[in-house]
Write an enzyme that holds these catalytic residues in place. Structure first.
Site, PDB file in Angstrom:
ATOM      1  CE  LYS A  90      49.128  58.988  40.555  1.00  0.00           C
ATOM      2  NZ  LYS A  90      48.718  57.882  40.662  1.00  0.00           N
ATOM      3  CB  SER A 129      45.766  58.303  37.909  1.00  0.00           C
ATOM      4  OG  SER A 129      45.815  57.596  39.611  1.00  0.00           O
ATOM      5  CB  SER A 183      47.171  54.485  39.077  1.00  0.00           C
ATOM      6  OG  SER A 183      45.527  54.988  39.193  1.00  0.00           O
TER       7      SER A 183
END
Length: 331
Positions: free
Chosen positions: A76, A153, A177
Site C-alpha cells: 500500500k 482504504s 481498511s
C-alpha cells in the site's frame, strides 16, 4: 500461474516446476492488461522486480531460498520504501515527495525474499472506505464488478488481490481498511493485534496486515511481518505464527448479526452469514447468538478521534496544499 497461492508457488519453486522469473513476468503482464479498468496501482517497478526474480531464482537453484523467496507482493502506498513516492493518496502532499526510510513491514517482506513489485492506491490519508482520491484520476475498482468499489482504504491492494496480481498484498487498517475491502472482494483480510506487526510511522490503532486469497497465504505473510523491529515502541513480544489445524468439535462460535448501531444488515448478507454458521455447526462447532456490544456513542467517539488525528496532519499543511485535500475529508 497468476492464480496460484503463495504456498503453491513456493512448492513449485522448490520442485523446479516454476521459476520466480516466469511468475513475475506473468504477473506483470496480467496487471498491465487489467490496470486500464481497475486502477489498483500507483507505481510499478518492473525492472527492479525482474532483477529481484533473477536473484531469487539463483537462490532456489543454490539451495539458499528464503521463506517467501520469489513470491510477488504489493505494498500500500503509505508503506514507506526508500526513494519511492510517498504521497499518502492525496494531492495535498508535495509532488516528488519520497520516503527516506523503509517501514518495518516492507523490510520484513524484503528480508523474507518476497518481491515488492508495485504500490497500491488509497484514498486521501486512508480516510475513506473506498479508493476515491484527490491524487489519482480514477479510484480503484472491484474486479468482480468494475462499477463497484473494492472498499477501502486498502482499495488498490484488495483490487489487486482479487484480480490475481500475485498472491500477497499488504494493507493497513485502523477502522476496517483491510477488513472492509476483504469482505467486499471475497478475500482473506486480517487486522493483527496492535503491536503484532511493528510499523513506522506510529499511529494509534493502525496496523499493517495481509490481504490474500487463502488463509494459508495470510499466515505465511503474517509469519514474516510479525518479526520484531526496535523502531516501534508498541510492538508485542515476539511470537511464532504458525498455520495449524482448527479442531471444530465443541468449538464455541459467536454469531453476531447486529453490531448494535448503524444500518440494518441486508437480508442476503444475513442469510449468507447464517449459512456459514450452520456449516460450522454441522462440522461439530457450537454456534451461539451474540448480541451487539457496540453503541452509537462509541462509534461517534472513535469518529471524533479519527477526525482529530487527521486534522493534526491536515492543519499543518500550507493553505494552498490543504485546499487540495478531497472535499469529502476536508469538510
Amino acid at each position: 500461474m497468476i492464480d496460484l497461492s503463495a504456498a503453491e508457488l513456493l512448492a513449485a519453486y522448490r520442485s523446479g516446476a516454476l521459476s520466480p522469473v516466469e511468475v513475475m513476468q506473468a504477473v506483470l503482464a496480467h496487471a498491465a492488461a487489467r490496470e486500464g479498468e481497475l486502477h489498483a496501482l500507483c507505481a510499478v517497478d518492473a525492472e527492479g522486480a525482474l532483477a529481484a526474480a533473477r536473484a531469487s531464482e539463483a537462490r532456489w537453484q543454490a539451495g539458499t531460498a528464503l521463506p517467501l523467496d520469489g513470491v510477488p507482493v504489493t505494498l500500500k502506498e503509505n508503506i514507506a520504501v526508500p526513494g519511492a513516492a510517498y504521497r499518502l493518496g492525496t494531492a495535498a502532499t508535495a509532488e516528488g515527495a519520497t520516503a527516506d526510510f523503509e517501514a518495518p513491514p516492507a523490510a520484513r517482506l524484503r528480508e523474507a525474499g518476497a518481491i515488492a513489485w508495485a504500490r497500491t492506491t488509497m484514498p486521501d490519508y486512508g480516510m475513506l472506505s473506498s479508493g476515491l482520491s484527490s491524487l489519482y484520476a480514477e479510484p480503484a475498482r472491484n474486479p468482480w464488478n468494475t462499477a463497484m468499489t473494492p472498499g477501502g482504504s486498502s482499495a488498490g491492494a484488495a483490487a489487486a488481490a482479487a484480480a490475481g496480481y500475485g498472491p500477497l498484498h499488504l494493507g493497513t487498517d485502523i477502522g476496517g481498511s483491510i477488513r472492509l475491502p476483504a469482505g467486499w472482494c471475497g478475500l482473506v483480510g486480517l487486522k493483527p493485534s496492535h503491536g503484532r506487526v511493528p510499523i513506522k510511522p506510529g499511529y494509534a490503532g493502525r496496523v499493517a496486515g495481509p490481504l490474500t486469497r487463502t488463509v494459508a497465504d495470510a499466515a505465511l505473510m503474517l509469519a514474516a511481518l510479525a518479526k520484531p523491529d526496535a523502531r516501534d515502541p508498541t510492538q508485542l513480544p515476539p511470537g511464532q505464527v504458525l498455520l495449524r489445524p482448527l479442531e471444530l468439535q465443541k468449538l464455541r462460535i459467536g454469531l453476531m448479526l447486529d453490531a448494535g448501531w448503524g444500518d440494518a444488515v441486508q437480508p442476503e448478507v444475513a442469510a449468507a452469514v447464517t449459512a456459514a454458521a450452520r456449516t460450522f455447526e454441522q462440522a461439530g462447532a457450537v454456534v451461539e447468538p451474540l448480541a451487539g456490544f457496540t453503541t452509537r456513542e462509541m462509534a461517534d467517539g472513535i469518529d471524533r478521534f479519527w477526525r482529530m488525528r487527521s486534522w493534526l496532519d491536515i492543519s499543518a499543511l500550507p493553505a494552498d496544499r490543504r485546499a487540495q485535500v478531497l472535499p469529502y475529508i476536508l469538510d
